[in-house]
Design a protein around this motif. Structure first.
Motif, PDB file in Angstrom:
ATOM      1  N   PRO A 233      11.074   2.219  -2.232  1.00 59.51           N
ATOM      2  CA  PRO A 233       9.989   2.658  -3.119  1.00 59.51           C
ATOM      3  C   PRO A 233       8.733   1.813  -2.900  1.00 59.51           C
ATOM      4  O   PRO A 233       8.782   0.774  -2.235  1.00 59.51           O
ATOM      5  CB  PRO A 233      10.545   2.439  -4.531  1.00 59.51           C
ATOM      6  N   GLY A 234       7.643   2.273  -3.480  1.00 58.29           N
ATOM      7  CA  GLY A 234       6.378   1.532  -3.379  1.00 58.29           C
ATOM      8  C   GLY A 234       6.011   0.894  -4.701  1.00 58.29           C
ATOM      9  O   GLY A 234       6.163   1.496  -5.758  1.00 58.29           O
ATOM     10  N   PHE A 235       5.508  -0.347  -4.606  1.00 62.63           N
ATOM     11  CA  PHE A 235       5.028  -1.059  -5.788  1.00 62.63           C
ATOM     12  C   PHE A 235       3.506  -0.979  -5.795  1.00 62.63           C
ATOM     13  O   PHE A 235       2.855  -1.215  -4.769  1.00 62.63           O
ATOM     14  CB  PHE A 235       5.483  -2.517  -5.723  1.00 62.63           C
ATOM     15  N   ALA A 236       2.952  -0.642  -6.936  1.00 59.13           N
ATOM     16  CA  ALA A 236       1.486  -0.556  -7.071  1.00 59.13           C
ATOM     17  C   ALA A 236       1.049  -1.342  -8.299  1.00 59.13           C
ATOM     18  O   ALA A 236       1.543  -1.094  -9.410  1.00 59.13           O
ATOM     19  CB  ALA A 236       1.030   0.900  -7.185  1.00 59.13           C
ATOM     20  N   LEU A 237       0.156  -2.280  -8.070  1.00 59.80           N
ATOM     21  CA  LEU A 237      -0.454  -3.057  -9.156  1.00 59.80           C
ATOM     22  C   LEU A 237      -1.958  -2.932  -8.993  1.00 59.80           C
ATOM     23  O   LEU A 237      -2.510  -3.389  -7.989  1.00 59.80           O
ATOM     24  CB  LEU A 237      -0.019  -4.534  -9.058  1.00 59.80           C
ATOM     25  N   TRP A 238      -2.615  -2.304  -9.947  1.00 62.71           N
ATOM     26  CA  TRP A 238      -4.066  -2.153  -9.923  1.00 62.71           C
ATOM     27  C   TRP A 238      -4.650  -3.005 -11.038  1.00 62.71           C
ATOM     28  O   TRP A 238      -4.102  -3.070 -12.157  1.00 62.71           O
ATOM     29  CB  TRP A 238      -4.466  -0.693 -10.150  1.00 62.71           C
TER      30      TRP A 238
ATOM     31  N   GLU B 159      -0.438  -3.448  -3.236  1.00 66.63           N
ATOM     32  CA  GLU B 159       0.584  -2.420  -3.028  1.00 66.63           C
ATOM     33  C   GLU B 159       1.488  -2.856  -1.879  1.00 66.63           C
ATOM     34  O   GLU B 159       1.006  -3.379  -0.866  1.00 66.63           O
ATOM     35  CB  GLU B 159      -0.064  -1.064  -2.729  1.00 66.63           C
ATOM     36  N   LEU B 160       2.767  -2.679  -2.042  1.00 66.08           N
ATOM     37  CA  LEU B 160       3.716  -3.028  -0.982  1.00 66.08           C
ATOM     38  C   LEU B 160       5.025  -2.273  -1.204  1.00 66.08           C
ATOM     39  O   LEU B 160       5.352  -1.883  -2.336  1.00 66.08           O
ATOM     40  CB  LEU B 160       3.973  -4.532  -0.946  1.00 66.08           C
ATOM     41  N   PRO B 161       5.759  -2.054  -0.119  1.00 66.39           N
ATOM     42  CA  PRO B 161       7.070  -1.411  -0.269  1.00 66.39           C
ATOM     43  C   PRO B 161       8.083  -2.410  -0.811  1.00 66.39           C
ATOM     44  O   PRO B 161       8.005  -3.611  -0.530  1.00 66.39           O
ATOM     45  CB  PRO B 161       7.420  -0.994   1.161  1.00 66.39           C
ATOM     46  N   LEU B 162       9.013  -1.885  -1.596  1.00 68.15           N
ATOM     47  CA  LEU B 162      10.101  -2.715  -2.132  1.00 68.15           C
ATOM     48  C   LEU B 162      11.405  -2.292  -1.448  1.00 68.15           C
ATOM     49  O   LEU B 162      11.637  -1.086  -1.272  1.00 68.15           O
ATOM     50  CB  LEU B 162      10.219  -2.527  -3.647  1.00 68.15           C
ATOM     51  N   PRO B 163      12.266  -3.233  -1.080  1.00 66.05           N
ATOM     52  CA  PRO B 163      13.521  -2.848  -0.428  1.00 66.05           C
ATOM     53  C   PRO B 163      14.395  -2.008  -1.360  1.00 66.05           C
ATOM     54  O   PRO B 163      14.617  -2.388  -2.520  1.00 66.05           O
ATOM     55  CB  PRO B 163      14.196  -4.176  -0.100  1.00 66.05           C
ATOM     56  N   ALA B 164      14.874  -0.902  -0.849  1.00 67.28           N
ATOM     57  CA  ALA B 164      15.674  -0.006  -1.703  1.00 67.28           C
ATOM     58  C   ALA B 164      16.930  -0.683  -2.216  1.00 67.28           C
ATOM     59  O   ALA B 164      17.411  -0.386  -3.324  1.00 67.28           O
ATOM     60  CB  ALA B 164      16.033   1.258  -0.913  1.00 67.28           C
ATOM     61  N   ASP B 165      17.436  -1.643  -1.417  1.00 65.30           N
ATOM     62  CA  ASP B 165      18.739  -2.206  -1.789  1.00 65.30           C
ATOM     63  C   ASP B 165      18.674  -3.195  -2.950  1.00 65.30           C
ATOM     64  O   ASP B 165      19.711  -3.702  -3.388  1.00 65.30           O
ATOM     65  CB  ASP B 165      19.407  -2.847  -0.574  1.00 65.30           C
ATOM     66  N   VAL B 166      17.478  -3.519  -3.436  1.00 71.72           N
ATOM     67  CA  VAL B 166      17.423  -4.409  -4.615  1.00 71.72           C
ATOM     68  C   VAL B 166      17.579  -3.614  -5.906  1.00 71.72           C
ATOM     69  O   VAL B 166      17.752  -4.200  -6.978  1.00 71.72           O
ATOM     70  CB  VAL B 166      16.126  -5.242  -4.663  1.00 71.72           C
ATOM     71  N   PHE B 167      17.488  -2.309  -5.805  1.00 73.53           N
ATOM     72  CA  PHE B 167      17.589  -1.491  -7.009  1.00 73.53           C
ATOM     73  C   PHE B 167      19.034  -1.048  -7.217  1.00 73.53           C
ATOM     74  O   PHE B 167      19.848  -1.077  -6.297  1.00 73.53           O
ATOM     75  CB  PHE B 167      16.659  -0.273  -6.879  1.00 73.53           C
ATOM     76  N   ARG B 168      19.322  -0.615  -8.425  1.00 71.49           N
ATOM     77  CA  ARG B 168      20.680  -0.183  -8.756  1.00 71.49           C
ATOM     78  C   ARG B 168      20.597   0.936  -9.797  1.00 71.49           C
ATOM     79  O   ARG B 168      19.569   1.084 -10.481  1.00 71.49           O
ATOM     80  CB  ARG B 168      21.474  -1.362  -9.311  1.00 71.49           C
ATOM     81  N   ALA B 169      21.665   1.649  -9.896  1.00 67.82           N
ATOM     82  CA  ALA B 169      21.751   2.643 -10.972  1.00 67.82           C
ATOM     83  C   ALA B 169      21.858   1.893 -12.294  1.00 67.82           C
ATOM     84  O   ALA B 169      22.490   0.840 -12.371  1.00 67.82           O
ATOM     85  CB  ALA B 169      22.950   3.541 -10.765  1.00 67.82           C
ATOM     86  N   GLY B 170      21.214   2.450 -13.331  1.00 66.59           N
ATOM     87  CA  GLY B 170      21.213   1.768 -14.615  1.00 66.59           C
ATOM     88  C   GLY B 170      19.948   0.966 -14.797  1.00 66.59           C
ATOM     89  O   GLY B 170      18.891   1.303 -14.256  1.00 66.59           O
TER      90      GLY B 170
END
Lengths: 519, 274
Positions: B181-186, B238-249
C-alpha cells in the motif's frame, strides 16, 4: 508653510547631453536620482506629469551637514498603485527644486533639477551643497505645473564652532497598521533640529484583519501578503508614508534614517533569514528591500545598492564640535558565527571605534537599532547575542580618548534608560556610557505603562527606567549635558489625537556617564 | 532591456510543480519574476493567469490536488523600471498521490486545508491539556475534529513540553493487502528552520525515519493553504509500505516526532494502489 508661495519655480529647459558631460554629471548620478546640485540637468521629456497631484508622498530632507543636506521627494499621483510605480508612466521626468532662506521663497539661494526615473520609482535625492552652516532653509519641488509642499531643514553648525545647544529627537518602529502616528504631531511641535529614525520604518508582515488595530483605517486590497518583491516593498512604503503626520514630520525637520530588520524581514542578519530562506535567495530579497528603502527616504546616494545586494548605511554626522553622531548598521554585517559574535562586521567596527577615538567632539552619540545593555541570554537579536563585540565597544567607551559616549536605540517598542557598564558581568564595574532606548511611534498599539516584559529589564540595576507606551525621545544637548525627555502618548489605536506628556526626564552630565533622573 | 528568463525548467511532484530558472544579472535591477499558469494551453501573460510573483529564481506552484495534472507556464522578468522581458515557457505534470487510491484508512481530507482537525486553526496552546498522552486515534470511532490535533509537535516545542510526541492511528483490515500500500502524509505547513524528523512504524516495525521539509512557520496560526496570498508552504511525504507488515484485524500506524518542531496536518492515510 505655504505650498502656493508667490515665487514660482521656473520651468525646466531641455538641455543637451554635452552639457551633462561638461557639468560633470555622471550617468550613475542620474540613475540614482541625485542629479547635479545647482544645475538644471537634462531629463525633461515633454511628457505631462500625470494625475492631479504628484507630491502625495510629501517631501523630506536628510543627513544635514554644515553646507547642505539631501532633499527627497517621489512623484506618485497614485501612491498605492499595485505595480509600485505610484501611478507614473515608464518615462523620466524633470523634478526641479529650490532652496531659500525664507519661508516665502523670496531669497532662493540654490536651485536645480534632478531626473525622476522609473528605475527608482520616480524618487529624487538631490544633494544640496554650498550653504551656510547653522541656519534654517526652506525647500520645495516642482514637476510640470505642480509645486510640492515646502519643507524646512537646518544646516549643522560648522566644525571649529560649538553651538550652545542642539535639539534632536529619536523615533522608531512605525507599524502603520497598529496605530496612528499622532506622536509625530507633538514631535513637530517640539521643533527638533534633526530626527534620528532608528529602524523599522515599515514592516514587511502581511496586513491582515487581525493585525489591523489602526481604528477606522482601510488599506484596501493587496496588502495581505508579506512583502518580498520590489513592487510590494514600494507599495508598503507608500502605505506607511500616506500618514499625514509622518509627512508633516518629514517636512518639518531633517531625518537621519537607519533601518533595522523589518525594512527587510524580521530578525534577519546579513544574508541569513530566520525563516529558512537560503542565503543566495535572501540576498535578492535584501537587494530589493534596500532599494525601496532608498527610494522612499532621504538617504544619501551610497545607501542605494548597485551591482549587488549591499548598501552603505553607516555614516557619521557632526554638529560643530559639540557632537559626532555615528549612525550604525547592526543588520547587514552580522556574523553570529564569529568568536563571541560580530554585530557590526570588522570594517564597520574599525570605522566606529577609530571614529570614536578621533572624533574630537564633546559628545559621541551612536544612532543604532538594538539594545546594547545586557538584558538576557535569550535576547540574541540584541547586542546580548554578540557579547564579544559589545565588550570591545564598552572597552572603547572606557578609553579616556572617547568623550561622553551615548547610545541611542530603538527596536524594543519601550522607553528605557540605562547605564552602560564597563563589564556587565561585574556589578561593581564603572559606568562608561548612557543608553537611551526610544519607544515606538505605533508598533504594538496602545501599550501600557508597564507590561509582561518589564521584569526582564528592570531586574537589572543598570536599567533606570521602563515605560511601555508609544512615543519618542526629545533630547537637548549642550556642552555640559544631555537632557532626554521621554515623550509619551496614552493611545495610538483610536486616532491620532492623543495628548503628549513627558513621563521621565534624564540628564547625562558631560564627564559623568550614566543617566540621572531629574523628572 | 529586460532579459528573457533563461534555463526555465518545470518539474512535477505530488500536488505541486517546481519551476527554476537562471537568476538575472544584478544590473539592471529586477523587481520580480511574474509566473503565469494555465491548463491545456500556454497561459496569456495577463493578470487572470498570474500564479504568483517572486524575487527568487524559482517558484513552486502548489495546492494542485492529488490527481496527476499538466500545467503550462510562462515566466516574465519585470525590472525595477517596470520594463518586462519576453516570456519563457515550460510545462510539467504533477505526480498522482497515493491518496487517489482506495483508502485503507485516512484522517482528514487531502485538500490543502487542515481546518477539520482538533484545535485548528491556532489552538496549539491547549495541546497539552487536550492531548496529555499524545494521540490514539481509532478509525471509525474517533473523529478528526476532536481526536486528531492540527499540529504534531516535536521536541523543540516548548508549548508541548519539549519532548517527542507519538501519534497512533488504529484501523481494521479484513485481510492483509497483497500489494504494497501507499502512505500519504500531506501538510499545510511546517516549521521553517527546524521542521524536524519523525519515525514511521506499522505494527511496531519501523518503516523509516521521515525528514520533513522546511515550511513557513505560519501553519500554527492558520490552516487553509488555498487562500489567496497564503503564507503557508505545504509539503508532503509519500512512500510505499511493505505489504507484509500489515495483518488482518487491527493495525497500528505510528508517527513519532523525534526531532525538531511541529508539522501541521492536511491529511494522513494509507491507500491500496489501484
Amino acid at each position: 508653510m505655504d505650498a502656493s508661495a508667490p515665487v514660482p519655480i521656473p520651468p525646466a529647459r531641455p538641455r543637451r547631453r554635452s552639457f551633462l558631460r561638461i557639468a560633470g554629471v555622471s550617468s550613475a548620478a542620474l540613475l540614482s536620482g541625485v542629479g547635479a546640485p545647482g544645475t538644471a540637468e537634462a531629463g525633461y521629456t515633454g511628457e505631462r506629469v500625470p494625475g492631479d497631484y504628484p507630491f502625495r508622498l510629501g517631501v523630506a530632507s536628510g543627513d544635514p551637514a554644515e553646507d547642505g543636506f539631501v532633499l527627497w521627494t517621489r512623484l506618485a499621483p497614485e501612491p498605492l498603485a499595485a505595480d509600485g510605480h505610484g501611478g507614473m508612466p515608464p518615462a523620466p521626468f524633470d523634478v526641479r527644486w529650490e532652496v531659500a532662506e525664507d519661508e516665502g521663497f523670496r531669497r532662493v539661494v540654490r536651485r536645480g533639477s534632478a531626473r525622476a526615473t522609473p528605475e527608482l520609482a520616480h524618487a529624487v535625492h538631490p544633494r544640496v551643497r554650498g550653504l551656510r552652516p547653522g541656519r534654517p532653509y526652506f525647500y520645495r519641488f516642482a514637476a510640470g505645473d505642480h509645486i510640492s509642499p515646502a519643507g524646512r531643514v537646518r544646516t549643522t553648525a560648522a566644525r571649529g564652532t560649538t553651538p550652545g545647544a542642539f535639539t534632536f529627537a529619536t523615533a522608531s518602529c512605525q507599524a502603520w497598521y497598529q496605530g496612528w502616528f499622532g506622536a509625530y504631531r507633538h514631535l513637530v511641535a517640539d521643533d527638533p533640529e534633526m530626527v534620528f529614525f532608528l529602524g523599522d520604518y515599515i514592516y514587511e508582515y502581511a496586513i491582515t484583519a487581525d493585525r489591523l488595530w489602526r481604528r477606522g483605517a482601510d488599506p484596501g486590497a493587496g496588502h495581505d501578503r508579506e512583502t518580498v518583491t520590489l513592487e510590494e516593498y514600494r507599495v508598503r512604503y507608500s502605505l506607511f508614508k500616506s500618514d499625514p503626520d509622518l509627512q508633516a514630520a518629514h517636512a518639518a525637520t531633517a531625518f537621519v534614517v537607519t533601518p533595522d530588520d523589518h525594512e527587510v524581514q524580521n530578525n534577519y542578519g546579513a544574508d541569513t533569514s530566520r525563516y529558512g530562506t537560503p542565503p543566495e535567495d535572501f540576498a535578492l530579497r535584501r537587494a530589493v528591500a534596500y532599494r525601496a528603502l532608498y527610494e522612499n527616504t532621504p538617504l544619501p546616494e551610497a545607501a542605494l545598492p548597485a551591482g549587488g545586494p549591499d548598501a552603505r548605511l553607516h555614516r557619521r554626522l557632526t554638529v560643530g564640535d559639540l557632537a559626532s553622531f555615528h549612525v550604525l548598521d547592526t543588520r547587514q554585517y552580522r556574523d553570529p558565527g564569529a568568536p563571541g559574535g560580530d554585530i557590526l562586521g570588522p570594517d564597520q567596527e574599525r570605522w566606529l571605534l577609530d571614529g570614536l577615538r578621533r572624533s574630537g567632539a564633546r559628545w559621541n552619540l551612536l544612532a543604532q537599532q538594538v539594545a546594547v545593555m545586557r538584558v538576557g541570554d535569550d535576547r540574541v537579536d540584541q547586542w546580548d547575542g554578540f557579547p564579544a563585540a559589545r565588550q570591545r565597544l564598552l572597552d572603547t567607551f572606557a578609553d579616556p580618548a572617547v568623550a561622553n559616549p551615548v547610545v541611542l536605540t530603538g527596536d524594543t517598542h519601550r522607553a528605557i534608560a540605562g547605564e552602560l557598564r564597563a563589564d556587565f558581568a561585574d556589578p561593581d564595574s564603572p559606568v562608561v556610557g548612557t543608553e537611551l532606548v526610544t519607544s515606538s511611534i505605533a508598533s504594538d498599539g496602545d501599550g501600557a505603562e508597564t507590561d509582561e516584559q518589564a521584569a526582564e529589564w528592570t531586574r537589572h540595576p543598570w536599567v533606570r527606567f521602563y515605560h511601555a507606551r508609544r512615543g519618542y525621545t526629545l533630547c537637548r544637548l549642550t556642552p555640559d549635558g544631555l537632557t532626554a525627555d521621554y515623550r509619551s502618548v496614552p493611545y495610538v489605536e483610536a486616532d491620532a489625537g492623543a495628548p503628549v506628556s513627558t513621563v521621565a526626564r534624564f540628564v547625562t552630565e558631560a564627564g559623568r556617564p550614566g543617566p540621572e533622573r531629574v523628572g | 532591456m529586460a532579459q528573457t528568463v533563461r534555463e526555465l525548467r518545470a518539474t512535477g511532484r505530488v500536488a505541486a510543480i517546481d519551476l527554476r530558472w537562471e537568476r538575472a544579472p544584478w544590473e539592471p535591477p529586477v523587481d520580480h519574476y511574474a509566473v503565469y499558469a494555465a491548463r491545456g494551453r500556454a497561459p496569456e501573460t495577463e493578470p487572470g493567469a498570474l500564479a504568483g510573483k517572486t524575487v527568487y529564481p524559482h517558484f513552486t506552484h502548489g495546492v494542485l490536488g492529488p490527481e496527476a495534472v499538466t500545467w503550462h507556464y510562462r515566466v516574465v522578468t519585470v525590472l525595477a523600471s517596470g520594463e518586462r522581458g519576453r516570456a519563457a515557457g515550460a510545462s510539467a505534470t504533477t505526480v498522482a498521490s497515493y491518496a487517489t487510491g482506495r483508502p485503507l484508512v485516512a484522517v482528514g481530507s487531502f485538500d490543502h486545508k487542515g481546518l477539520e482537525f482538533a484545535l485548528a486553526p491556532n489552538g496549539n496552546a491547549r495541546y497539552l491539556t487536550a492531548f496529555p498522552a499524545g494521540v490514539d486515534y481509532r478509525d471509525g470511532v474517533s473523529r478528526p475534529e476532536t481526536d486528531w490535533p492540527y499540529l504534531h509537535p516535536g521536541p523543540a516545542d516548548q508549548w508541548a513540553g519539549r519532548r517527542a510526541h507519538r501519534f497512533t492511528l488504529r484501523f481494521e483490515l479484513d485481510a492483509a493487502p497483497v500489494a504494497d500500500p501507499g502512505f500519504a502524509l500531506w501538510m499545510t505547513d511546517t516549521h521553517a528552520t527546524i521542521p524536524g524528523r519523525g519515525v514511521l512504524a506499522v505494527n511496531g516495525r519501523k518503516i523509516t525515519t521521515l525528514t520533513f521539509e522546511g515550511g513557513a512557520t505560519k501553519g500554527s496560526l492558520e490552516g487553509d493553504a488555498t487562500r489567496p496570498n497564503t503564507p503557508l508552504v505545504p509539503s508532503s511525504v509519500e512512500l510505499p509500505l511493505p505489504a507484509d507488515v500489515f495483518r488482518a484485524g487491527e493495525n497500528l500506524l505510528t508517527l513519532e516526532k523525534t526531532e525538531g518542531s511541529w508539522h501541521a496536518y492536511d491529511a494522513i492515510g494509507v491507500f491500496a494502489r489501484e
